[in-house]
Design a protein around this motif. Structure first.
Motif, PDB file in Angstrom:
ATOM      1  N   UNK A   1      28.914 -46.058 -35.799  1.00 30.67           N
ATOM      2  CA  UNK A   1      30.224 -45.901 -36.426  1.00 30.67           C
ATOM      3  C   UNK A   1      29.969 -45.368 -37.829  1.00 30.67           C
ATOM      4  N   UNK A   2      30.618 -44.249 -38.170  1.00 28.88           N
ATOM      5  CA  UNK A   2      30.413 -43.627 -39.476  1.00 28.88           C
ATOM      6  C   UNK A   2      31.754 -43.399 -40.167  1.00 28.88           C
ATOM      7  N   UNK A   3      31.705 -43.396 -41.481  1.00 27.26           N
ATOM      8  CA  UNK A   3      32.884 -43.143 -42.300  1.00 27.26           C
ATOM      9  C   UNK A   3      32.546 -41.985 -43.237  1.00 27.26           C
ATOM     10  N   UNK A   4      33.371 -40.917 -43.197  1.00 26.26           N
ATOM     11  CA  UNK A   4      33.122 -39.723 -43.999  1.00 26.26           C
ATOM     12  C   UNK A   4      34.247 -39.486 -44.993  1.00 26.26           C
ATOM     13  N   UNK A   5      33.879 -38.958 -46.162  1.00 22.09           N
ATOM     14  CA  UNK A   5      34.866 -38.475 -47.116  1.00 22.09           C
ATOM     15  C   UNK A   5      35.226 -37.032 -46.768  1.00 22.09           C
ATOM     16  N   UNK A   6      36.495 -36.670 -46.951  1.00 24.22           N
ATOM     17  CA  UNK A   6      36.949 -35.301 -46.712  1.00 24.22           C
ATOM     18  C   UNK A   6      37.751 -34.824 -47.929  1.00 24.22           C
ATOM     19  N   UNK A   7      37.967 -33.517 -48.053  1.00 22.43           N
ATOM     20  CA  UNK A   7      38.808 -33.012 -49.144  1.00 22.43           C
ATOM     21  C   UNK A   7      40.278 -32.933 -48.771  1.00 22.43           C
ATOM     22  N   UNK A   8      40.609 -33.332 -47.520  1.00 24.04           N
ATOM     23  CA  UNK A   8      41.987 -33.194 -47.051  1.00 24.04           C
ATOM     24  C   UNK A   8      42.924 -34.185 -47.760  1.00 24.04           C
ATOM     25  N   UNK A   9      44.141 -33.725 -48.019  1.00 23.06           N
ATOM     26  CA  UNK A   9      45.207 -34.617 -48.474  1.00 23.06           C
ATOM     27  C   UNK A   9      46.325 -34.697 -47.439  1.00 23.06           C
ATOM     28  N   UNK A  10      46.314 -33.802 -46.472  1.00 24.27           N
ATOM     29  CA  UNK A  10      47.212 -33.854 -45.326  1.00 24.27           C
ATOM     30  C   UNK A  10      46.363 -33.798 -44.061  1.00 24.27           C
ATOM     31  N   UNK A  11      46.799 -34.492 -43.016  1.00 21.28           N
ATOM     32  CA  UNK A  11      46.020 -34.555 -41.776  1.00 21.28           C
ATOM     33  C   UNK A  11      45.937 -33.161 -41.160  1.00 21.28           C
ATOM     34  N   UNK A  12      44.720 -32.621 -40.999  1.00 22.14           N
ATOM     35  CA  UNK A  12      44.581 -31.284 -40.415  1.00 22.14           C
ATOM     36  C   UNK A  12      44.767 -31.322 -38.899  1.00 22.14           C
ATOM     37  N   UNK A  13      45.166 -30.206 -38.342  1.00 23.17           N
ATOM     38  CA  UNK A  13      45.334 -30.095 -36.889  1.00 23.17           C
ATOM     39  C   UNK A  13      44.504 -28.965 -36.306  1.00 23.17           C
ATOM     40  N   UNK A  14      43.770 -28.251 -37.142  1.00 21.21           N
ATOM     41  CA  UNK A  14      42.938 -27.145 -36.689  1.00 21.21           C
ATOM     42  C   UNK A  14      41.518 -27.353 -37.197  1.00 21.21           C
ATOM     43  N   UNK A  15      40.529 -27.256 -36.314  1.00 19.30           N
ATOM     44  CA  UNK A  15      39.134 -27.443 -36.702  1.00 19.30           C
ATOM     45  C   UNK A  15      38.640 -26.246 -37.508  1.00 19.30           C
ATOM     46  N   UNK A  16      37.441 -26.358 -38.033  1.00 21.02           N
ATOM     47  CA  UNK A  16      36.841 -25.269 -38.793  1.00 21.02           C
ATOM     48  C   UNK A  16      36.625 -24.032 -37.936  1.00 21.02           C
ATOM     49  N   UNK A  17      36.554 -24.215 -36.623  1.00 20.21           N
ATOM     50  CA  UNK A  17      36.357 -23.095 -35.713  1.00 20.21           C
ATOM     51  C   UNK A  17      37.660 -22.600 -35.105  1.00 20.21           C
ATOM     52  N   UNK A  18      38.793 -23.119 -35.598  1.00 19.50           N
ATOM     53  CA  UNK A  18      40.087 -22.619 -35.154  1.00 19.50           C
ATOM     54  C   UNK A  18      40.678 -23.302 -33.949  1.00 19.50           C
ATOM     55  N   UNK A  19      40.058 -24.390 -33.470  1.00 18.71           N
ATOM     56  CA  UNK A  19      40.594 -25.119 -32.315  1.00 18.71           C
ATOM     57  C   UNK A  19      41.732 -26.036 -32.769  1.00 18.71           C
ATOM     58  N   UNK A  20      42.850 -25.985 -32.066  1.00 18.67           N
ATOM     59  CA  UNK A  20      43.977 -26.861 -32.380  1.00 18.67           C
ATOM     60  C   UNK A  20      43.826 -28.186 -31.658  1.00 18.67           C
TER      61      UNK A  20
ATOM     62  N   UNK B   1      32.177 -34.564 -35.527  1.00 14.51           N
ATOM     63  CA  UNK B   1      32.874 -34.805 -36.794  1.00 14.51           C
ATOM     64  C   UNK B   1      32.413 -33.869 -37.898  1.00 14.51           C
ATOM     65  N   UNK B   2      31.097 -33.705 -38.067  1.00 15.46           N
ATOM     66  CA  UNK B   2      30.591 -32.908 -39.180  1.00 15.46           C
ATOM     67  C   UNK B   2      30.621 -31.414 -38.893  1.00 15.46           C
ATOM     68  N   UNK B   3      30.769 -31.022 -37.622  1.00 12.19           N
ATOM     69  CA  UNK B   3      30.802 -29.609 -37.280  1.00 12.19           C
ATOM     70  C   UNK B   3      32.199 -29.031 -37.201  1.00 12.19           C
ATOM     71  N   UNK B   4      33.193 -29.887 -36.935  1.00 13.70           N
ATOM     72  CA  UNK B   4      34.557 -29.397 -36.733  1.00 13.70           C
ATOM     73  C   UNK B   4      35.504 -29.696 -37.884  1.00 13.70           C
ATOM     74  N   UNK B   5      35.102 -30.582 -38.792  1.00 10.09           N
ATOM     75  CA  UNK B   5      36.003 -30.962 -39.874  1.00 10.09           C
ATOM     76  C   UNK B   5      35.297 -30.810 -41.214  1.00 10.09           C
ATOM     77  N   UNK B   6      36.074 -30.602 -42.248  1.00 12.31           N
ATOM     78  CA  UNK B   6      35.528 -30.399 -43.585  1.00 12.31           C
ATOM     79  C   UNK B   6      35.104 -31.752 -44.160  1.00 12.31           C
ATOM     80  N   UNK B   7      33.806 -31.933 -44.296  1.00 11.42           N
ATOM     81  CA  UNK B   7      33.240 -33.195 -44.757  1.00 11.42           C
ATOM     82  C   UNK B   7      32.587 -32.967 -46.117  1.00 11.42           C
ATOM     83  N   UNK B   8      32.768 -33.914 -47.036  1.00 10.33           N
ATOM     84  CA  UNK B   8      32.160 -33.779 -48.352  1.00 10.33           C
ATOM     85  C   UNK B   8      31.216 -34.932 -48.675  1.00 10.33           C
ATOM     86  N   UNK B   9      30.927 -35.776 -47.695  1.00 10.42           N
ATOM     87  CA  UNK B   9      29.964 -36.841 -47.920  1.00 10.42           C
ATOM     88  C   UNK B   9      30.184 -38.023 -46.998  1.00 10.42           C
TER      89      UNK B   9
END
Length: 425
Positions: free
Chosen positions: A82-101, A115-123
């Motif tokens: 189980x991992x917990x990541x920080x993201x830069x998002x302030x609104x819940x995204x619905x599209x991955x970094x590769x354009x998948x909805x 998680x780390x390949x499809x979403x913007x992670x900052x730590x």
């Protein structure tokens, strides 16, 4: 994938916090922090019989932000982590970094690349690898904490393999215990060192080895490993700037139910010193195994709670931020391939723009150890799109190989030629 049901809950006013969506509360595995002393994040989902899933959930941080000094995590047995990541998002995204909805309301399958390949992670912001063991965030001084910005989104990530004949009701409870902002004098982080190059031929044994130089002085509070089921041993050493071993940091012979080793006293590591971590594998299967995020693949990681926080150090980045993550390392091969053979292998593996799974892994691991510096420099150039010089040509998702590949090859020609000219000692 959508073969699951999910629910979660949030009651921020009592210290019990939710993901973005809500349903009935499952029986708690741990009580939430007292009011005013932290929050609890709850994530639940159903994992069908004989099914592997990597589940995610976004959680909105309270407006006042969080200064997390320690964590407590409990979850249903059956999860590898189980991992917990920080993201830069302030609104819940619905599209991955590769354009998948993706429908990201509530709990969802993380995406094709995890998680780390499809979403913007900052730590990384915490986690655990044992259902009832210690979390990764524990043992910080009373004036040190993770700073998590108010209104930002955390991403909860769990990897489950349900090998049974019945559906698994997977429950995760994460307690984040906070301290007042005025008490914090240092920010903490988690070293998240990930070896992207693993190759174990069918019915054989092999090793994956990475050496990461630290960009800043740090104090290491704890350490732990991460491997999958073919992992048979692991060791992490501290090296000086010349590559000489100073001491062993961590070792284990298990890949599951991993617990962190508390540094007593905390270990001071100077800028320029290096963490050398090695995973040893035995592959009894009839096909090759490479690096990847599922149980069909392998991983090799070093994780450690530390302070003060520095992103370049935290993810062995070639840049000052997360964008160059893991590319600041050197990778040590275990084979006999010369520089010319390794350069030819890398050129063939990247000829089409997107390498076949495991192609680059095999090139790196099969290189002889004595040319690791030249191999790593060439791989770093290829992996960073020509050290960032081909960002325009390689834009798009996915990049157009007809434009991207020629640019990267041109930019990386000097280091590829240097690699081709090396011989194994």
């Amino acid at each position: 994938m959508s073969r699951f049901t999910a629910s979660m809950m949030a009651m921020a006013t009592t210290g019990l916090a939710l993901g973005c969506g809500a349903d009935p509360v499952p029986p708690p595995l741990i009580d939430p922090p007292p009011a005013g002393e932290g929050v609890q994040i709850v994530m639940t989902s159903t994992i069908e019989a004989r099914f592997e899933a990597e589940r995610c959930m976004f959680y909105r941080v309270p407006a006042e932000g969080l200064y997390v000094n320690r964590e407590e995590i409990r979850y249903t047995p059956g999860s590898h982590h189980v991992l917990l990541f920080k993201t830069p998002y302030t609104e819940v995204p619905t599209t991955t970094l590769l354009g998948e909805t993706i429908d990201t309301r509530g709990v969802f399958d993380c995406g094709q690349n995890g998680a780390t390949g499809d979403w913007n992670i900052v730590g990384a912001a915490g986690g655990a690898q044992s259902a009832d063991g210690p979390p990764s965030v524990d043992g910080l001084p009373s004036d040190t904490a993770f700073k998590i910005e108010g209104g930002s989104l955390l991403l909860v990530n769990a990897h489950y393999l349900n090998a049974g004949d019945k559906a698994l009701q997977a429950r995760i409870f994460i307690n984040l215990y906070t301290i007042p902002a005025a008490q914090v004098t240092r920010e903490a982080g988690i070293l998240f060192l990930y070896n992207p190059f693993i190759h174990i031929a069918a019915q054989s044994s092999n090793e994956a080895r990475e050496v990461c130089p630290l960009a800043t002085d740090v104090t290491l509070v704890n350490a732990q490993s991460h491997m999958h089921a073919r992992g048979v041993s692991y060791v992490a050493d501290l090296l000086d700037a010349s590559g000489n071993k100073l001491q062993e940091i961590y070792t284990t012979r298990t890949w599951q139910h991993v617990v962190s080793k508390q540094m007593d006293p905390p270990l001071t590591i100077g800028a320029g010193q290096m963490i050398d971590f090695r995973c040893r594998y035995t592959n009894n299967e009839t096909h090759d195994i490479n690096q990847g995020r599922t149980t069909r693949d392998e991983m090799c990681m070093f994780l450690g709670l530390y302070y003060p926080k520095n992103t370049k150090t935290e993810v062995c980045s070639m840049t000052s931020d997360w964008s160059g993550r893991q590319l600041g390392a050197n990778w040590i091969g275990t084979g006999t391939a010369s520089g010319l053979q390794t350069a030819s292998c890398l050129q063939a593996a990247t000829a089409g723009g997107s390498p076949a799974p495991g192609a680059v892994d095999a090139c790196v691991v099969n290189a002889c150890p004595g040319i690791s510096a030249e191999t790593s420099t060439a791989v770093r150039c290829l992996g960073s799109r020509g050290m960032g010089m081909c960002a325009t040509e390689c834009g798009g998702s996915p990049p157009n190989p007809a434009v991207c590949t020629p640019c990267v090859r041109e930019q990386c020609t000097p280091v590829m030629l240097a690699l081709a000219g090396t011989v194994c000692p």
